[in-house]
Write a protein that holds these residues in place. Structure first.
Motif, short mmCIF file in Angstrom:
data_model
loop_
_atom_site.label_atom_id
_atom_site.label_comp_id
_atom_site.label_asym_id
_atom_site.label_seq_id
_atom_site.Cartn_x
_atom_site.Cartn_y
_atom_site.Cartn_z
N ARG A 31 0.84 -1.20 0.00
CA ARG A 31 0.00 0.00 0.00
C ARG A 31 0.87 1.25 0.00
NH1 ARG A 31 -4.41 -0.28 4.50
NH2 ARG A 31 -4.94 1.70 3.54
N GLU A 34 1.99 2.02 -3.29
CA GLU A 34 0.82 2.23 -4.15
C GLU A 34 0.65 1.11 -5.18
OE1 GLU A 34 1.19 6.19 -5.71
OE2 GLU A 34 0.94 7.09 -3.74
N VAL A 36 -1.12 -1.79 -4.21
CA VAL A 36 -2.47 -2.29 -3.92
C VAL A 36 -3.27 -1.18 -3.26
CG1 VAL A 36 -1.77 -4.71 -3.66
CG2 VAL A 36 -1.88 -3.24 -1.65
N GLU A 37 -4.59 -1.32 -3.33
CA GLU A 37 -5.52 -0.34 -2.76
C GLU A 37 -6.56 -1.08 -1.96
OE1 GLU A 37 -7.06 0.96 -6.49
OE2 GLU A 37 -5.46 2.43 -6.79
N ARG A 39 -10.43 -1.15 -1.28
CA ARG A 39 -11.67 -0.68 -1.89
C ARG A 39 -12.86 -1.14 -1.07
NH1 ARG A 39 -11.29 2.38 -6.74
NH2 ARG A 39 -9.07 2.34 -7.19
N GLN A 48 -7.30 -4.65 -3.59
CA GLN A 48 -7.33 -4.71 -5.05
C GLN A 48 -5.99 -4.22 -5.56
OE1 GLN A 48 -10.64 -2.65 -6.76
NE2 GLN A 48 -9.61 -2.40 -8.71
N SER A 50 -3.49 -2.28 -7.84
CA SER A 50 -3.60 -1.00 -8.55
C SER A 50 -3.02 -1.12 -9.95
CB SER A 50 -2.86 0.09 -7.78
OG SER A 50 -1.47 -0.14 -7.84
N ARG A 52 -0.55 0.47 -11.04
CA ARG A 52 0.90 0.41 -10.84
C ARG A 52 1.35 -1.02 -10.49
NH1 ARG A 52 4.07 4.75 -7.02
NH2 ARG A 52 6.15 4.08 -7.61
#
Length: 66
Positions: A31, A34, A36-37, A39, A48, A50, A52
């Motif tokens: 995280r 950046e 994974v995010e 949601r 989820q 990303s 990237r």
């Protein structure tokens, strides 16, 4: 630079086959980078990958088409 555990965790998030804790140290590192995010899916938080993160998996030669 990602550790082998972080790369493996990124692959698990991409596969959606395993449920991972959002406070796992490897998930927190992903995280931070950046990759994974978190949601909101119907009132529940879900990890989820990303854009990237998908790009990184493609550059590593791993299937990231999800």
């Amino acid at each position: 630079m990602l550790s082998p555990h972080e790369i493996a965790t990124l692959m698990l998030v991409n596969s959606n086959e395993h449920r991972l804790e959002s406070l796992d140290p490897d998930v927190l590192a992903l995280r931070h980078y950046e990759l994974v995010e978190v949601r909101d899916r119907g009132g529940a938080a879900a990890l989820q990958i990303s854009a990237r993160g998908r790009d990184l998996l493609k550059r590593l030669g791993m299937d990231a088409a999800r």
